[in-house]
Design an enzyme around this catalytic site. Sequence first.
Site, short mmCIF file in Angstrom:
data_model
loop_
_atom_site.label_atom_id
_atom_site.label_comp_id
_atom_site.label_asym_id
_atom_site.label_seq_id
_atom_site.Cartn_x
_atom_site.Cartn_y
_atom_site.Cartn_z
N ASP A 1 4.09 7.95 9.36
CA ASP A 1 3.08 7.13 8.70
C ASP A 1 3.26 7.25 7.18
OD1 ASP A 1 0.32 5.72 9.55
OD2 ASP A 1 0.07 6.71 7.62
N GLU B 1 1.47 0.46 8.81
CA GLU B 1 2.39 1.34 8.07
C GLU B 1 2.91 2.48 8.93
OE1 GLU B 1 -1.81 2.83 7.05
OE2 GLU B 1 -0.83 0.97 7.62
#
Length: 352
Positions: free
Chosen positions: A217, A260
């Site tokens: 992430d 993301e």
Amino acid sequence: MDDEASVSARTNDLAERVVAAMRHHGSPSYPRAFEVWYAHLSGEMPAVSMAMNAIIAGNEGQVTAADIDSLYERFISTERFSRQAERTSLQVLGEIDAMMELVDKALGSSELYHGRLTAMSEDVPPMTDRQKLREWVEALVLSTREEVTRKAQLEAELRNSSNEIRNLREALESTRAEALTDPLTGLANRRHFEEMLQKSIDQATLRREPFALVMADIDFFKRFNDAHGHLTGDQVLRLVARTMKDKFKEKAVISRFGGEEFAIILPEADLIAGKFGAETVRQALLTRELIKRSTNENLGRITISLGVSSYRRGDTAGSLVDRADQALMQAKRDGRNRTVTEDVLETTSRVA
């Protein structure tokens, strides 16, 4: 003419409503977002509208890039692939039917030619009658020439049909590849990841071979997006994707899990090898600086947090992802920009 003007006016009005809704709900404004909002507000895809309304109601009216990507992958890309696959399949079936007709035609002409030869062989004139013998030979040659011409025409038609089927098959494969690819980063999308994860589990169960799963992430991505805009945010996603492609071996399945977040399947890797691969990417990103294209401004370095799990006998896709995700959450709690493996969670639990 009035009908055309009316349709055009309705289309323009809907487009304006889409833009207004995107602004009102803080939605990103890239093409797939427009497509999702258009499907929602046009009412053409009720499932999209239901899901969008649930997101708006549950997220204080905000619609994020991750929400857009999720809706696109769940509904629109699937629908597009299904329509294209159906059209191409029908074309392939049509070409096959045409080929079968050609084959039937060829068989018919071959039977006719064989029948002629049989009849002529039973009616060979005596060698002494040169005139009839000449006529018989000329008829034989003419019949053979006609058959050769028909066979050549048939061969050309079959070759054309075969080429068309090959082109259609390639188009179908291209459509499938597009449906399994994230258009922004060029990585595998969520659906492809899920397919490959289940395949990896099946192979690991059968062959008793290890594999590791890495969940990653981008740190503070929302803050970065808000500060620099979605276009620069897209640039960040591409930078991370390119770094992952550069550092992981070809067998790895690298995917954009959503927003993301990324997921990487590492075949034939245990937990230690999985952590090594994750650290390779994390450290590589630290050496790269992001330059904003529009202003040439140096925006600094991008960091990521990673969690690693490895296959255990009896694992499901859900249990494997959950352990990697828990490790990722621990990496964020520990300060971000680090890799945590699932065994660390077990150690922490025992200490506690």
